[in-house]
Structure formats: structure tokens, C-alpha cells
Design a protein around this motif. Structure first.
Motif, PDB file in Angstrom:
ATOM      1  N   ASN A  53       0.811  -1.213   0.000  1.00 25.14           N
ATOM      2  CA  ASN A  53       0.000   0.000   0.000  1.00 25.14           C
ATOM      3  C   ASN A  53       0.849   1.269   0.000  1.00 25.14           C
ATOM      4  OD1 ASN A  53      -2.276   1.555  -0.012  1.00 25.14           O
ATOM      5  ND2 ASN A  53      -2.591   1.457   2.197  1.00 25.14           N
ATOM      6  N   SER A  54       1.772   1.364  -0.983  1.00 21.58           N
ATOM      7  CA  SER A  54       2.660   2.517  -1.022  1.00 21.58           C
ATOM      8  C   SER A  54       3.024   2.860  -2.463  1.00 21.58           C
ATOM      9  CB  SER A  54       3.933   2.226  -0.227  1.00 21.58           C
ATOM     10  OG  SER A  54       4.844   3.305  -0.314  1.00 21.58           O
ATOM     11  N   THR A  55       3.034   4.183  -2.785  1.00 19.64           N
ATOM     12  CA  THR A  55       3.467   4.640  -4.097  1.00 19.64           C
ATOM     13  C   THR A  55       4.974   4.881  -4.079  1.00 19.64           C
ATOM     14  OG1 THR A  55       3.194   6.990  -3.603  1.00 19.64           O
ATOM     15  CG2 THR A  55       1.245   5.785  -4.350  1.00 19.64           C
ATOM     16  N   ILE A  56       5.526   5.364  -5.198  1.00 20.69           N
ATOM     17  CA  ILE A  56       6.956   5.629  -5.290  1.00 20.69           C
ATOM     18  C   ILE A  56       7.389   6.734  -4.330  1.00 20.69           C
ATOM     19  CG2 ILE A  56       6.763   7.350  -7.136  1.00 20.69           C
ATOM     20  CD1 ILE A  56       9.284   6.080  -8.396  1.00 20.69           C
ATOM     21  N   TYR A  57       6.428   7.569  -3.905  1.00 22.68           N
ATOM     22  CA  TYR A  57       6.734   8.668  -2.995  1.00 22.68           C
ATOM     23  C   TYR A  57       6.494   8.299  -1.539  1.00 22.68           C
ATOM     24  CZ  TYR A  57       6.205  10.924  -7.518  1.00 22.68           C
ATOM     25  OH  TYR A  57       6.307  11.241  -8.840  1.00 22.68           O
ATOM     26  N   GLY A  58       6.137   7.048  -1.286  1.00 20.24           N
ATOM     27  CA  GLY A  58       5.898   6.594   0.077  1.00 20.24           C
ATOM     28  C   GLY A  58       4.507   6.899   0.594  1.00 20.24           C
ATOM     29  N   LYS A  59       3.628   7.402  -0.255  1.00 20.81           N
ATOM     30  CA  LYS A  59       2.259   7.711   0.163  1.00 20.81           C
ATOM     31  C   LYS A  59       1.354   6.495  -0.025  1.00 20.81           C
ATOM     32  CE  LYS A  59       2.634  12.615  -1.068  1.00 20.81           C
ATOM     33  NZ  LYS A  59       2.068  13.727  -1.882  1.00 20.81           N
ATOM     34  N   HIS A  60       0.314   6.433   0.784  1.00 24.80           N
ATOM     35  CA  HIS A  60      -0.632   5.323   0.685  1.00 24.80           C
ATOM     36  C   HIS A  60      -1.541   5.509  -0.532  1.00 24.80           C
ATOM     37  CE1 HIS A  60       0.555   3.468   4.386  1.00 24.80           C
ATOM     38  NE2 HIS A  60       0.330   4.573   5.085  1.00 24.80           N
ATOM     39  N   LEU A  61      -1.889   4.411  -1.156  1.00 28.18           N
ATOM     40  CA  LEU A  61      -2.790   4.437  -2.292  1.00 28.18           C
ATOM     41  C   LEU A  61      -3.858   3.377  -2.087  1.00 28.18           C
ATOM     42  CD1 LEU A  61      -3.561   5.470  -5.109  1.00 28.18           C
ATOM     43  CD2 LEU A  61      -2.007   3.772  -6.086  1.00 28.18           C
ATOM     44  N   GLU A  62      -5.033   3.826  -1.663  1.00 32.37           N
ATOM     45  CA  GLU A  62      -6.139   2.913  -1.396  1.00 32.37           C
ATOM     46  C   GLU A  62      -7.030   2.811  -2.643  1.00 32.37           C
ATOM     47  OE1 GLU A  62      -6.744   1.095   1.166  1.00 32.37           O
ATOM     48  OE2 GLU A  62      -5.427   1.896   2.737  1.00 32.37           O
ATOM     49  N   LEU A  63      -7.270   1.598  -3.109  1.00 31.22           N
ATOM     50  CA  LEU A  63      -8.122   1.378  -4.273  1.00 31.22           C
ATOM     51  C   LEU A  63      -9.302   0.494  -3.888  1.00 31.22           C
ATOM     52  CD1 LEU A  63      -5.457   0.639  -7.053  1.00 31.22           C
ATOM     53  CD2 LEU A  63      -6.595   2.809  -6.579  1.00 31.22           C
ATOM     54  N   SER A  64     -10.472   0.897  -4.318  1.00 32.71           N
ATOM     55  CA  SER A  64     -11.659   0.060  -4.102  1.00 32.71           C
ATOM     56  C   SER A  64     -11.658  -1.080  -5.126  1.00 32.71           C
ATOM     57  CB  SER A  64     -12.928   0.899  -4.263  1.00 32.71           C
ATOM     58  OG  SER A  64     -13.055   1.355  -5.600  1.00 32.71           O
ATOM     59  N   ASP A  65     -12.541  -2.047  -4.912  1.00 35.33           N
ATOM     60  CA  ASP A  65     -12.658  -3.145  -5.868  1.00 35.33           C
ATOM     61  C   ASP A  65     -13.019  -2.621  -7.261  1.00 35.33           C
ATOM     62  OD1 ASP A  65     -12.044  -4.978  -3.919  1.00 35.33           O
ATOM     63  OD2 ASP A  65     -14.139  -5.543  -3.508  1.00 35.33           O
ATOM     64  N   HIS A  66     -13.899  -1.625  -7.297  1.00 30.73           N
ATOM     65  CA  HIS A  66     -14.309  -1.043  -8.575  1.00 30.73           C
ATOM     66  C   HIS A  66     -13.112  -0.389  -9.279  1.00 30.73           C
ATOM     67  CE1 HIS A  66     -16.729   0.970 -11.587  1.00 30.73           C
ATOM     68  NE2 HIS A  66     -16.268   2.145 -11.192  1.00 30.73           N
ATOM     69  N   GLN A  67     -12.286   0.323  -8.531  1.00 31.97           N
ATOM     70  CA  GLN A  67     -11.110   0.972  -9.112  1.00 31.97           C
ATOM     71  C   GLN A  67     -10.087  -0.052  -9.593  1.00 31.97           C
ATOM     72  OE1 GLN A  67     -10.131   3.494  -5.741  1.00 31.97           O
ATOM     73  NE2 GLN A  67     -10.994   5.301  -6.747  1.00 31.97           N
ATOM     74  N   GLU A  68      -9.926  -1.131  -8.847  1.00 27.02           N
ATOM     75  CA  GLU A  68      -9.030  -2.199  -9.288  1.00 27.02           C
ATOM     76  C   GLU A  68      -9.511  -2.809 -10.600  1.00 27.02           C
ATOM     77  OE1 GLU A  68      -8.768  -4.975  -6.099  1.00 27.02           O
ATOM     78  OE2 GLU A  68      -7.376  -3.746  -4.913  1.00 27.02           O
ATOM     79  N   ASP A  69     -10.809  -2.998 -10.714  1.00 33.35           N
ATOM     80  CA  ASP A  69     -11.368  -3.528 -11.958  1.00 33.35           C
ATOM     81  C   ASP A  69     -11.119  -2.572 -13.125  1.00 33.35           C
ATOM     82  OD1 ASP A  69     -12.320  -5.793 -10.693  1.00 33.35           O
ATOM     83  OD2 ASP A  69     -14.310  -4.945 -10.326  1.00 33.35           O
ATOM     84  N   MET A  70     -11.228  -1.271 -12.875  1.00 28.30           N
ATOM     85  CA  MET A  70     -11.024  -0.287 -13.937  1.00 28.30           C
ATOM     86  C   MET A  70      -9.572  -0.277 -14.416  1.00 28.30           C
ATOM     87  SD  MET A  70     -13.360   3.010 -12.917  1.00 28.30           S
ATOM     88  CE  MET A  70     -12.916   3.825 -14.449  1.00 28.30           C
ATOM     89  N   ILE A  71      -8.627  -0.416 -13.497  1.00 25.96           N
ATOM     90  CA  ILE A  71      -7.217  -0.458 -13.884  1.00 25.96           C
ATOM     91  C   ILE A  71      -6.943  -1.658 -14.790  1.00 25.96           C
ATOM     92  CG2 ILE A  71      -4.888  -0.930 -12.974  1.00 25.96           C
ATOM     93  CD1 ILE A  71      -5.544   0.931 -10.667  1.00 25.96           C
ATOM     94  N   SER A  72      -7.641  -2.744 -14.523  1.00 29.59           N
ATOM     95  CA  SER A  72      -7.466  -3.949 -15.334  1.00 29.59           C
ATOM     96  C   SER A  72      -8.166  -3.849 -16.683  1.00 29.59           C
ATOM     97  CB  SER A  72      -8.006  -5.173 -14.578  1.00 29.59           C
ATOM     98  OG  SER A  72      -7.328  -5.362 -13.359  1.00 29.59           O
ATOM     99  N   SER A  73      -9.320  -3.153 -16.731  1.00 27.18           N
ATOM    100  CA  SER A  73     -10.170  -3.227 -17.918  1.00 27.18           C
ATOM    101  C   SER A  73     -10.137  -2.014 -18.825  1.00 27.18           C
ATOM    102  CB  SER A  73     -11.620  -3.483 -17.488  1.00 27.18           C
ATOM    103  OG  SER A  73     -12.095  -2.419 -16.668  1.00 27.18           O
ATOM    104  N   VAL A  74      -9.826  -0.827 -18.306  1.00 28.74           N
ATOM    105  CA  VAL A  74      -9.906   0.386 -19.126  1.00 28.74           C
ATOM    106  C   VAL A  74      -8.965   0.312 -20.316  1.00 28.74           C
ATOM    107  CG1 VAL A  74      -8.127   1.705 -17.898  1.00 28.74           C
ATOM    108  CG2 VAL A  74     -10.038   2.908 -19.009  1.00 28.74           C
ATOM    109  N   MET A  75      -7.868  -0.402 -20.158  1.00 26.06           N
ATOM    110  CA  MET A  75      -6.902  -0.559 -21.233  1.00 26.06           C
ATOM    111  C   MET A  75      -7.548  -1.192 -22.465  1.00 26.06           C
ATOM    112  SD  MET A  75      -3.893  -3.313 -21.201  1.00 26.06           S
ATOM    113  CE  MET A  75      -5.226  -4.517 -21.224  1.00 26.06           C
ATOM    114  N   ASN A  76      -8.485  -2.133 -22.238  1.00 23.65           N
ATOM    115  CA  ASN A  76      -9.110  -2.829 -23.358  1.00 23.65           C
ATOM    116  C   ASN A  76      -9.971  -1.892 -24.207  1.00 23.65           C
ATOM    117  OD1 ASN A  76      -8.143  -5.525 -22.729  1.00 23.65           O
ATOM    118  ND2 ASN A  76      -9.475  -5.430 -20.949  1.00 23.65           N
TER     119      ASN A  76
END
Length: 402
Positions: A53-76
Motif C-alpha cells: 500500500n505505497s506509491t513511489i513517494y511513500g504515500k498510501h494508495l487505497e483502491l476500491s474493488d471497482h477501481q481495481e477492476d477499472m485499472i485492469s479493464s480500461v486498457m481494453n
């Protein structure tokens, strides 16, 4: 078109020449290694975010299930835009130009995923990656078959698929050790290496040159690729005749009766491939394994790596099968294997609902998913791309790929 294998040529010379073609096509498919890594990236990324749960800058990045699905699918969805753009660009400026342009876009996408610390930014970067994926897929699949001898076209046509699986495997292997942002920066090496290869070693497509009226330039390229005893002028003439009936606007040409029939067949094949679920399985492997009872980041990543190794092996096998048993029987074998494994996976999910009991049966979803993806690699993934370049005239191949 004359098959060079029918013209007298000593075995050593022929092997050297065909090996050169295979190596050239492998280099031209480096972009597909980047495509494979883009497909597979959500799995190690989401697994890493869940664990660290950390970005390159050391900050937390919380993703919901819906957001995780979008990261996987928007590319298509972005692939559609890349396909339109790529089919136009490769027809107007050539295959090499398209490969170069979309490789640069792929680099920008990876840098964006690594450096942007919020969901919207990562989503936009993934859109760029999808555009690059669509453009490279259209241009590279067309290019590698156009420069190959007829006798090895089946083998050559599966090389992009082999490289795509190799890219997925690299993504999973490095993702096992690296944070998602470091992994994204490491994967930039693939399109950078591809751009260097394009500039240094990649010749223009001879069929593209012929269609553009540059016959002498095409002959120079063909002299380096074909049997020296072959009538290269006959190959040039054959290509001209193939495209004679489809001159003018490409979209009007594609509506001709002789084009519509193979187009319908290929559309059905691509529809089956796209909706068979293998893309979803690739992008969400770690989440699927977690829900199936395989707990722990290491176990999820290891299972993903095993599946990608199996896919790579079966894709290599398909290189030899497609010319041995033919396109039709390769497709039948591929779809049968996928159907059986997906049915088995459905039965598993339906019958084993107790989360405490799934751990001892965790090998079942791994086996089912591996069999599904391996079946995909045997036929339904590579063969439609081979058929496009065998069915369509040169100036329609970009639209056919799209």
C-alpha cells in the motif's frame, strides 16, 4: 506468390536464410513482449498494493474493488482507439513508423504508472498503454507475416504470441520481487530496446513498398529475404494483382463480397477469443487465486508464474503444430481444451463454497486456469492473426487486424 521452398536451394543456405527471417521477426515482435507485460501488469500491481500500500513517494494508495477492476479493464477500451490509429498509420506511413510511434507511447504509459501517485493518473497512463497495445498489435502482426516465406508463415505468425507470453512471464517474475512502480520502470526497457531494433535492423515491409509503387525498393528488401534463385519480380507482380481489386478507399474495398466472407469468419474467431475470458484471467490472476483459496502474496505470484510458464511452453508448441495439423484442427484442439477446463473451473466454483476447505483443493483452479490459457495459446489466440494476412490484400490488412 512463388514458394521459395520449391526452387533449388542448398539446405545450408536455406536454413541460414530462414533463421535470419525468424530472428528478424522475433526482433520485430519485441513490441509484443511489451504488450504481454501490459496485459499482466495489473496482477502484480494490485498484489503489491494490497501487501505494501505505497506509491513511489511513500504515500498510501487505497483502491476500491471497482477501481481495481477499472485499472485492469480500461486498457481494453483504449485498444480500440489504438487499433483505429494503427490501421490508418501503418497504411499511410508504413509498419516501421507505426511500431516506432506506439513504442514511444508505451514508454510514456509505463512512466506514468510509475510516477503518478493517484488513481486517476494511473488510469490515464493505462489508457496510453492500451493505445500503444492496439497500435503495435496491428502493425507487428501484419509486418512479421509479410516478410516471411510462405513455407514458414505459420511458424512466423505465432512468434508475436510467443513474445507476448514471454512479456507476461517477465512481468510476473520481476513483479515477484519488485514494487509495482519499480516494475513499471523496469518494463520500460522493452519498448526502448524495440525502438533501437527498429532503427538499427528492421527493414521496411516489401509488400507495403509495392502497394506504394516503390517496386525497386521492395526488390532490394526481397533480395535480402528470399531465395536468390527465386523470381522476385513474380512476387512483386503477384502482390500487385492481389491488391488490384481493392484500390481506392479501404472501407469501401472491405465491403466487397470476396472480402466480406473471410471478414465474417475472422470476426467470429476474434469475438470468441476476446470473450473466452483469457484476458480477464491474465489481468486478475492474483485476485482469482486469492478468492480460490490460495493465500499470501508469494503463493499468488508463484501460481501466476507457473501459469505463464505453461502458456509459454504451449505457445512454442503451437509454432510447430499450426503448420503440421493445419489452422482448422489447431482451432478445434484449442477450443476443446478451453471448454473442458472452463467447465471444470465452473464446477469447482459451484461445488466448493466453504472457504476453509478450498486451501486443500487450491491446485484445481491453478490447473483449470493453466489449461484454459494453454488452450488459448494453441490456436484461438495466434491463428486469427495468421489468417488475416493470408485472407486480405496488403492495403486492407490494417483494417482486418483492427
Amino acid at each position: 506468390m512463388t514458394d521459395s521452398s520449391t526452387i533449388c536451394e542448398d539446405i545450408k543456405t536455406k536454413r541460414t536464410r530462414l533463421t535470419k527471417q525468424i530472428l528478424l521477426c522475433t526482433g520485430a515482435s519485441l513490441g509484443h513482449a511489451g504488450i504481454g507485460s501490459i496485459f499482466a501488469f495489473p496482477s502484480p500491481m494490485l498484489s503489491d498494493l494490497e501487501a505494501n500500500n505505497s506509491t513511489i513517494y511513500g504515500k498510501h494508495l487505497e483502491l476500491s474493488d471497482h477501481q481495481e477492476d477499472m485499472i485492469s479493464s480500461v486498457m481494453n477500451l483504449a485498444v480500440l482507439l489504438g487499433g483505429f490509429w494503427g490501421s490508418y498509420d501503418m497504411g499511410r506511413w508504413g509498419r516501421k513508423h507505426s511500431l516506432h510511434v506506439f513504442s514511444v507511447i508505451m514508454i510514456i504509459g509505463w512512466i506514468g504508472v510509475a510516477l503518478i501517485p493517484n488513481f486517476i493518473g494511473i488510469l490515464l497512463a493505462r489508457i496510453l498503454s492500451g493505445i500503444a497495445l492496439g497500435g503495435i498489435s496491428v502493425a507487428a502482426n501484419t509486418y512479421v507475416v509479410e516478410i516471411a516465406d510462405v513455407s514458414i508463415r505459420g511458424v512466423i505468425g505465432t512468434i508475436p504470441c510467443v513474445m507476448a507470453i514471454f512479456g507476461q512471464l517477465l512481468c510476473m517474475l520481476f513483479g515477484y520481487w519488485l514494487h509495482y512502480y519499480t516494475l513499471a520502470l523496469v518494463l520500460c526497457v522493452i519498448p526502448i530496446a524495440f525502438i533501437i531494433f527498429i532503427i538499427v535492423a528492421l527493414p521496411p515491409s516489401p509488400t507495403y513498398l509495392i502497394v506504394k509503387g516503390k517496386e525497386q525498393e521492395a526488390l532490394k528488401v526481397l533480395q535480402k529475404l528470399r531465395n536468390k534463385n527465386e523470381d522476385l519480380h513474380a512476387e512483386v507482380k503477384s502482390c500487385q494483382e492481389l491488391n488490384e481489386g481493392s484500390k481506392g478507399h479501404a472501407w469501401k474495398s472491405i465491403l466487397q463480397v470476396e472480402v466480406l466472407k473471410p471478414l465474417t469468419v475472422l470476426t467470429i474467431l476474434f469475438f470468441i477469443s476476446a470473450f473466452s475470458g483469457w484476458l480477464v484471467i491474465n489481468a486478475n490472476a492474483s485476485r482469482i487465486f486469492e478468492n480460490a483459496g490460495i493465500k499470501g502474496q508469494d503463493s499468488e505470484n508463484l501460481a501466476s508464474i507457473i501459469i505463464n510458464v505453461a502458456m509459454l511452453v504451449f505457445t512454442i508448441i503451437s509454432c510447430f503444430l499450426v503448420d503440421k495439423i493445419g489452422r482448422k484442427f489447431s482451432l478445434i484442439l484449442s477450443l476443446s481444451m478451453m471448454a473442458v477446463s472452463l467447465i471444470a473451473m465452473s464446477v469447482y466454483v459451484w461445488t466448493i463454497k466453504d472457504k476453509h476447505s478450498t486451501s486443500q483443493h487450491a491446485w484445481i483452479p491453478v490447473a483449470c486456469m493453466a489449461a484454459t490459457l494453454c488452450g488459448t495459446s494453441l490456436g484461438i489466440n495466434p491463428i486469427p492473426f495468421i489468417l488475416i494476412n493470408e485472407y486480405f490484400p496488403t492495403n486492407l490488412r490494417g483494417l482486418g487486424e483492427f
